[in-house]
Structure formats: C-alpha cells, structure tokens
Scaffold this active site. Structure first.
Site, PDB file in Angstrom:
ATOM      1  N   ARG A  61     -82.563-106.849 -35.610  1.00 33.88           N
ATOM      2  CA  ARG A  61     -81.716-105.669 -35.774  1.00 33.88           C
ATOM      3  C   ARG A  61     -81.299-105.161 -34.399  1.00 33.88           C
ATOM      4  NH1 ARG A  61     -83.984-101.473 -36.887  1.00 33.88           N
ATOM      5  NH2 ARG A  61     -86.153-102.105 -37.045  1.00 33.88           N
ATOM      6  N   TYR A  84     -77.678-112.226 -38.754  1.00 34.82           N
ATOM      7  CA  TYR A  84     -79.118-112.027 -38.912  1.00 34.82           C
ATOM      8  C   TYR A  84     -79.434-111.044 -40.045  1.00 34.82           C
ATOM      9  CZ  TYR A  84     -83.697-110.033 -38.370  1.00 34.82           C
ATOM     10  OH  TYR A  84     -84.950-109.569 -38.658  1.00 34.82           O
ATOM     11  N   LYS A  90     -81.956-102.192 -45.117  1.00 34.29           N
ATOM     12  CA  LYS A  90     -82.056-100.948 -44.343  1.00 34.29           C
ATOM     13  C   LYS A  90     -80.757-100.133 -44.429  1.00 34.29           C
ATOM     14  CE  LYS A  90     -86.036-102.346 -42.524  1.00 34.29           C
ATOM     15  NZ  LYS A  90     -87.320-102.033 -43.106  1.00 34.29           N
ATOM     16  N   HIS A 144     -89.145 -95.229 -46.016  1.00 33.46           N
ATOM     17  CA  HIS A 144     -89.584 -96.512 -45.451  1.00 33.46           C
ATOM     18  C   HIS A 144     -91.075 -96.673 -45.757  1.00 33.46           C
ATOM     19  CE1 HIS A 144     -89.850 -99.161 -41.574  1.00 33.46           C
ATOM     20  NE2 HIS A 144     -89.714 -99.890 -42.651  1.00 33.46           N
ATOM     21  N   SER A 160     -93.677-100.221 -37.143  1.00 33.45           N
ATOM     22  CA  SER A 160     -93.882-101.664 -37.087  1.00 33.45           C
ATOM     23  C   SER A 160     -95.190-101.982 -36.356  1.00 33.45           C
ATOM     24  CB  SER A 160     -92.708-102.343 -36.380  1.00 33.45           C
ATOM     25  OG  SER A 160     -92.573-101.817 -35.088  1.00 33.45           O
ATOM     26  N   ALA A 161     -95.758-103.142 -36.675  1.00 37.24           N
ATOM     27  CA  ALA A 161     -96.993-103.653 -36.057  1.00 37.24           C
ATOM     28  C   ALA A 161     -98.216-102.794 -36.368  1.00 37.24           C
ATOM     29  CB  ALA A 161     -96.834-103.808 -34.542  1.00 37.24           C
ATOM     30  N   CYS A 162     -98.207-102.156 -37.547  1.00 39.37           N
ATOM     31  CA  CYS A 162     -99.363-101.334 -37.940  1.00 39.37           C
ATOM     32  C   CYS A 162     -99.981-101.806 -39.254  1.00 39.37           C
ATOM     33  CB  CYS A 162     -98.975 -99.867 -38.031  1.00 39.37           C
ATOM     34  SG  CYS A 162     -98.673 -99.102 -36.431  1.00 39.37           S
ATOM     35  N   GLY A 163     -99.640-103.005 -39.698  1.00 36.80           N
ATOM     36  CA  GLY A 163    -100.308-103.577 -40.864  1.00 36.80           C
ATOM     37  C   GLY A 163     -99.794-103.114 -42.205  1.00 36.80           C
ATOM     38  N   THR A 194     -97.466-104.510 -44.327  1.00 37.88           N
ATOM     39  CA  THR A 194     -97.433-105.554 -45.364  1.00 37.88           C
ATOM     40  C   THR A 194     -98.843-105.923 -45.782  1.00 37.88           C
ATOM     41  OG1 THR A 194     -95.381-106.373 -44.400  1.00 37.88           O
ATOM     42  CG2 THR A 194     -96.473-107.820 -45.952  1.00 37.88           C
ATOM     43  N   ASP A 228     -91.979-102.316 -48.506  1.00 34.68           N
ATOM     44  CA  ASP A 228     -91.136-101.815 -47.412  1.00 34.68           C
ATOM     45  C   ASP A 228     -90.400-100.509 -47.713  1.00 34.68           C
ATOM     46  OD1 ASP A 228     -90.100-102.099 -44.774  1.00 34.68           O
ATOM     47  OD2 ASP A 228     -88.214-102.863 -45.574  1.00 34.68           O
ATOM     48  N   ASN A 245     -89.624-112.804 -34.087  1.00 37.60           N
ATOM     49  CA  ASN A 245     -89.092-112.041 -35.227  1.00 37.60           C
ATOM     50  C   ASN A 245     -88.571-112.968 -36.323  1.00 37.60           C
ATOM     51  OD1 ASN A 245     -88.493-109.498 -36.468  1.00 37.60           O
ATOM     52  ND2 ASN A 245     -86.337-109.803 -35.997  1.00 37.60           N
ATOM     53  N   ARG A 291     -88.478-114.982 -39.840  1.00 37.94           N
ATOM     54  CA  ARG A 291     -88.651-114.299 -41.140  1.00 37.94           C
ATOM     55  C   ARG A 291     -88.802-115.272 -42.305  1.00 37.94           C
ATOM     56  NH1 ARG A 291     -88.840-108.508 -41.161  1.00 37.94           N
ATOM     57  NH2 ARG A 291     -88.362-107.930 -39.002  1.00 37.94           N
ATOM     58  N   GLY A 306    -108.834-106.042 -45.388  1.00 38.38           N
ATOM     59  CA  GLY A 306    -109.290-105.705 -46.738  1.00 38.38           C
ATOM     60  C   GLY A 306    -110.219-104.498 -46.773  1.00 38.38           C
ATOM     61  N   ASN A 361    -109.862-101.792 -45.377  1.00 40.52           N
ATOM     62  CA  ASN A 361    -109.114-100.527 -45.472  1.00 40.52           C
ATOM     63  C   ASN A 361    -109.190 -99.947 -46.887  1.00 40.52           C
ATOM     64  OD1 ASN A 361    -108.462-100.758 -42.790  1.00 40.52           O
ATOM     65  ND2 ASN A 361    -106.463-101.688 -43.161  1.00 40.52           N
TER      66      ASN A 361
END
Length: 589
Positions: A69, A197, A206, A226, A248-251, A253, A277, A369, A371, A497, A499
C-alpha cells in the site's frame, strides 16, 4: 446483468474514458473463473501451481516497484479539506477527478474491461453494502472473487437502487510517479491508477470496507472498524464474541485464528474465526452491538506464517489460493517463503522471478510483504456465522499494541468513554524490523490511522455517540499488550495460543465473574485470576504480577505523549477525551 440505470450510465461514462477493446461482466461462476485463470496463465499473469499439492492455487508476481500500500499516494478527496483531517492526504475533488481522468484516459486500449459486482458482507444482509469495480486486471477479478461475494445475486439485491460504491481501477503503465488511490466520500467513489498490488487495487478491502464505509457508518449510525472478530465457545456450548483492533505486527491474525492451549481444548473450549481484519458493527433490535465480517477471504502476509505460528492460516492457503510475490519452488512447482519451514528450496525463483538458491542466498526469496489470498471457508476454525447476515453480538472490544514497558498485559477501561480514550491512545514501539529509530512510540488510534475516511477527531466523536446509543448494552472495552520485555529484551508473556488465558479473564469480567484491582489507568486482574496452569515453567506468578503492575512515573510520561498527539486534532477533539486525559494526569501524579 443489471438494468440499474445508475450502474449502466456510469459504466458507459467510464468506457468512453478508458476505451476498452471489450467488456466482460463477471458472474462469479466457476466456469468463468476457470476461463480467466487459463487466460491469465497463457499470458504469464498467473502461474499454475502443483494441482495435487495445491489444488486451484496460483502464483502472481507484481512489478518490483509495486509491492505494498502507498500511504503517501492515498487521498481523501472530500469537498472540504477539514473533513479529511490532519491524518489523511487531501486533494480537492474537481482537481483530483481531472488528474485521474487524464491518467486513465484510453488506458484500456487493447485491454478488456471487467465489470465486478460485489457484496461486502453476505448478499442481502441488512449490514451488507454493494460495490461495482471496473478493472483491466484478471488478477484483480480473481482476488475479488475470493475476498468478496461476486455475481448475479449482487445485481438482484441491488435492483434499481442508486446507493452503491463505484470503483475504477486502471493498471495503466504501473508508473509509481503517477500512482494514486483516491476516495471521494461524498460520491461513494474510489479511483486507483498505476498499481497492480492487492491493497491498492482490491477496492472492496481497505478502500471501501474502511475508508468509504467509516464515513457511511458515521452518517448512518454504525461503525466500520479495522478489527478481527472471534467467538470463544465454552464447554457448555455458549459462544462469546469479541472484536479486537491491533496495529500491524501485533499478532492480529494469530489471535483471530487462535488455537486454545491443551488445558482448555481438553475441557471443550473452542475458538471460531468470524473475521481476521475488518468488522462492520451496528446496534441490533435488542440494543446490543452486532458485527459482520464484510469480507469472504483472507489477504494475509505470507512470511512468518507456518504450522506453529498460525496453523489455521496455513491450512487456509492449501486450496483455491492466489500467492503474490513469494518464492517459486521449481522442483515440485509449489511456493515457499521465509519462516514457512527450515527447508528453503535450492532450485527456485525469487519473488522477482530470478533464479534463487535458498540454501546459499543471503537475499530473501519472498518479499517481506508477500501475500496469500485464501477463501475464508478453507479455515479449519471458520465460524458458521460468517455467512449469516444478522451478525454476531459483541460482548467485548479489545485494543492492543506492542509496548516493552508501561502498558500491562491486560486492563479494562472504567466505562465506554474511558474505553474510547484507551483506543484513541493505542500505540506501538518501533522494532528493529521497522524503518527509523527503535523504541519510538507510534500512535495508531483504533488501528485506523491509515484507514479512517474522515477527520479523526470526528471519528472519536462518532465512537462517543455510539456509546450513548448503546448505553448499558455497550461492549466492555479492554487493552492488551502481549509484548512486555525483561531487561535482556526477552518476552515475558508466552503469547500465541496462551493469549486464550487473557481472553478467559476478559470473558469472566464481562460476565461479572472475575475480580479486578482499580489502578490509575483502569481495572487490572489479580495475578491469581489469570490461569497459568501448564505454563508455570514459562511464567511464574511473580513475573505475571510484574507485567500487571502500573508504574505511575511511566504513565505520567505517557500522558505527556498523549497530550502532544491530541494537539493535532485541535478543537475537533471531543471534550470527553480531553477530560479523560486530565483525569489520567491527576491519577498518575
């Protein structure tokens, strides 16, 4: 096909602008999809993978200058600049249309225009919305057929209704100097030029589901967020639904597809993924907040996805998936990416299509990135509620970030307005992987900074208003931080797991079954109330206490950072949030 005059007139206008050789209407049928796949393979746009190991799976490579993006090329073209706010790029609509039409003019010459009717959300759901995307890319058609509901049923539901979202995508020359993704909130229109992309060209994602939809939600009394949506089923078969927002990058998914620890599984606990998402949420007939996942697939980051980190995501990619910018294993015609396993292919092509030996090369095989676009129905833990149009009732909303210190493992807001405050101050510290200085706090309110389609001060105000509408039926609001570090830089909480153990406490709080200690920032669990059975060798009660502790001095410093951040919203910042900040400052003195 459709007789909708507003659709037909717009398509004629766009045809006159971009001059396609032919027009193909997408009906979503397997026969048509298969024809398009074959055509894309014949031109090299797609590569058909090993159909025994990866049935109906394909590989695509974007241009090397077109891999993510582009926030600096993304515009909100509202009539008034102030409506876009300080966190968005703005362009005057008339100027934007002229510029975009000049770039798009005749760009479909020698190409086909594909007309994609799509529904965000189950077709016919009262929470769903309809869009039409015009594109000259088969890759876009095939991705939209995975990510959304596409086909004749969409036209049938739309009927003569003029309320739908227009989307024009033109690959043009993939010229990054003329690449723009523009949103016209008053016209419900999206135009994307010079990109191929995913995030820039799958206009339902988005662009529509967050930037345009957040504005629609403000006007119509609902929320486009989001957020993941997951259901936690207890041994009695009762399911509690939670939505959660993470930068992003905080788990995110990983949490959406969480596999409970063995101690929970053996008792009969299950986790159901409704969405990974985006959540569209509105008050239901009973006054509670109901959410749908407007999407129908996952557009996930490939690197780091493996059987240990996210088994369910990996399983989702085994059939009917399009892989973008990953490595191509030529020995067995499959795909590979960093973090998939410890056996990189020797005889392969990297994401640029160049010969690559994964056993010796220091270069990455897959783009960071890169996908996968995978059908949601492939996910082993997909919720049966995904296709039900009424949505699921949300009992708790979780905000999260990546903080080495300051923020405890979990805390609950005092009330809704305080919860909006907690969401508005969401932040992560930059890691070594991110560009720039390490440890810098980057605020990303509600994880919506790049995706809010209007002034963020008004967006906060909309959250406050939704709280008034929901009253005592409003979900409880929490904040989590899985990323507390010790002095040597090691993670103190096992995460993944485990969490589930924090979610367990959150649900107990929602049900009024767990105690908490009041602190200057909100309600924090007693360490004894977080279940650590089976992980005592990974985290002691003493360590758990340390990551639940509130340090007033750290929070006083945090309050200074919040005050500075809030200044950019000027007089649009709701008084409620200003008051919450003042109360925090008082409590951490």
């Amino acid at each position: 096909m459709t007789n909708n005059k507003s659709v037909l007139n717009w398509i004629e206008e766009m045809k006159a602008l971009v001059s396609p050789d032919q027009v193909v209407w997408i009906d979503g049928s397997e026969q048509q999809i298969e024809q398009l796949r074959a055509e894309a393979c014949s031109t090299g746009e797609l590569i058909k993978l090993n159909q025994e190991k990866l049935p109906d799976c394909y590989l695509h490579r974007t241009a090397v200058n077109d891999v993510a993006r582009v926030e600096d090329r993304t515009f909100i073209c509202s009539r008034k600049e102030e409506d876009a706010g300080p966190t968005n790029n703005w362009m005057e609509p008339k100027k934007a249309y002229e510029m975009l039409y000049d770039i798009a003019r005749d760009s479909y010459k020698g190409r086909t225009m594909y007309v994609i009717p799509y529904s965000m959300g189950p077709v016919g759901s009262p929470l769903a919305k309809i869009g039409v995307e015009l594109t000259d890319s088969i890759y876009v058609v095939l991705n939209m057929a995975i990510m959304t509901r596409v086909g004749q049923a969409v036209w049938d539901v739309l009927g003569d209704n003029p309320e739908w979202v227009r989307g024009l995508h033109c690959k043009c020359q993939i010229d990054q100097e003329k690449r723009y993704i523009c949103h016209f909130p008053e016209d419900n229109t999206i135009i994307s030029v010079n990109s191929g992309y995913g995030g820039n060209v799958l206009l339902g994602k988005k662009c529509f589901a967050l930037r345009i939809a957040s504005n629609l939600g403000r006007q119509q009394g609902w929320m486009a967020e989001h957020m993941l949506i997951l259901g936690i089923e207890n041994p009695e078969g009762e399911v509690t639904y939670i939505s959660a927002a993470f930068p992003s990058a905080c788990g995110k998914t990983n949490l959406a597809m969480l596999i409970p620890p063995e101690g929970y599984r053996s008792k009969g606990y299950k986790v159901w993924t409704v969405g990974d998402d985006i959540a569209w949420m509105r008050p239901g007939a009973d006054g509670r907040l109901y959410a749908i996942n407007p999407e129908n697939g996952f557009f996930g980051v490939a690197p780091g996805t493996n059987a240990k980190s996210n088994f369910n995501a990996l399983e989702s990619t085994k059939r009917g998936t399009i892989f973008t910018n990953v490595a191509h294993n030529l020995d067995d015609n499959t795909v590979w990416w960093e973090g998939l396993d410890k056996n990189p292919p020797k005889n392969a092509l990297n994401w640029k299509g160049e010969p690559w030996d994964g056993t010796t090369s220091s270069d990455k095989g897959a783009h960071p990135n890169s996908r996968f676009t995978a059908p949601a129905k492939n996910c082993p833990c997909i919720s049966p509620e995904l296709d039900k149009g009424e949505g699921v009732p949300i009992s708790a909303i979780i905000f999260g970030g990546r903080r080495a210190q300051t923020t405890p493992l979990v805390y609950q807001s005092r009330d809704w307005d305080n919860g909006v405050f907690v969401g508005s101050i969401m932040a992560s510290e930059t890691t070594a992987a991110a560009a720039g200085a390490v440890g810098v706090v980057r605020r990303d309110p509600m994880a919506m900074l790049p995706f809010c389609g209007y002034h963020m001060g008004d967006y906060f105000g909309h959250w406050i208003e939704m709280g008034k509408t929901l009253g005592d039926k409003a979900p409880k609001i929490f904040n989590v931080n899985w990323f507390r570090l010790d002095d040597e830089g090691h993670f103190l909480w096992p995460g993944f797991g485990d969490n589930m153990r924090v979610l367990d406490w959150i649900i107990a709080r929602v049900e009024g079954k767990a105690d908490a200690e009041e602190t200057p920032i909100g309600f924090v669990p007693k360490a004894e109330d977080i279940n650590i059975d089976g992980i005592e060798d990974e985290i002691s009660l003493e360590t758990l206490r340390s990551i639940l502790k509130i340090d007033k001095a750290q929070w006083a410093k945090e309050a200074e950072g919040i005050e500075e951040f809030y200044q950019k919203f000027g007089d649009k910042l709701p008084k409620e949030l200003h008051d919450e900040l003042e109360k925090l400052k008082e409590r951490v003195k």
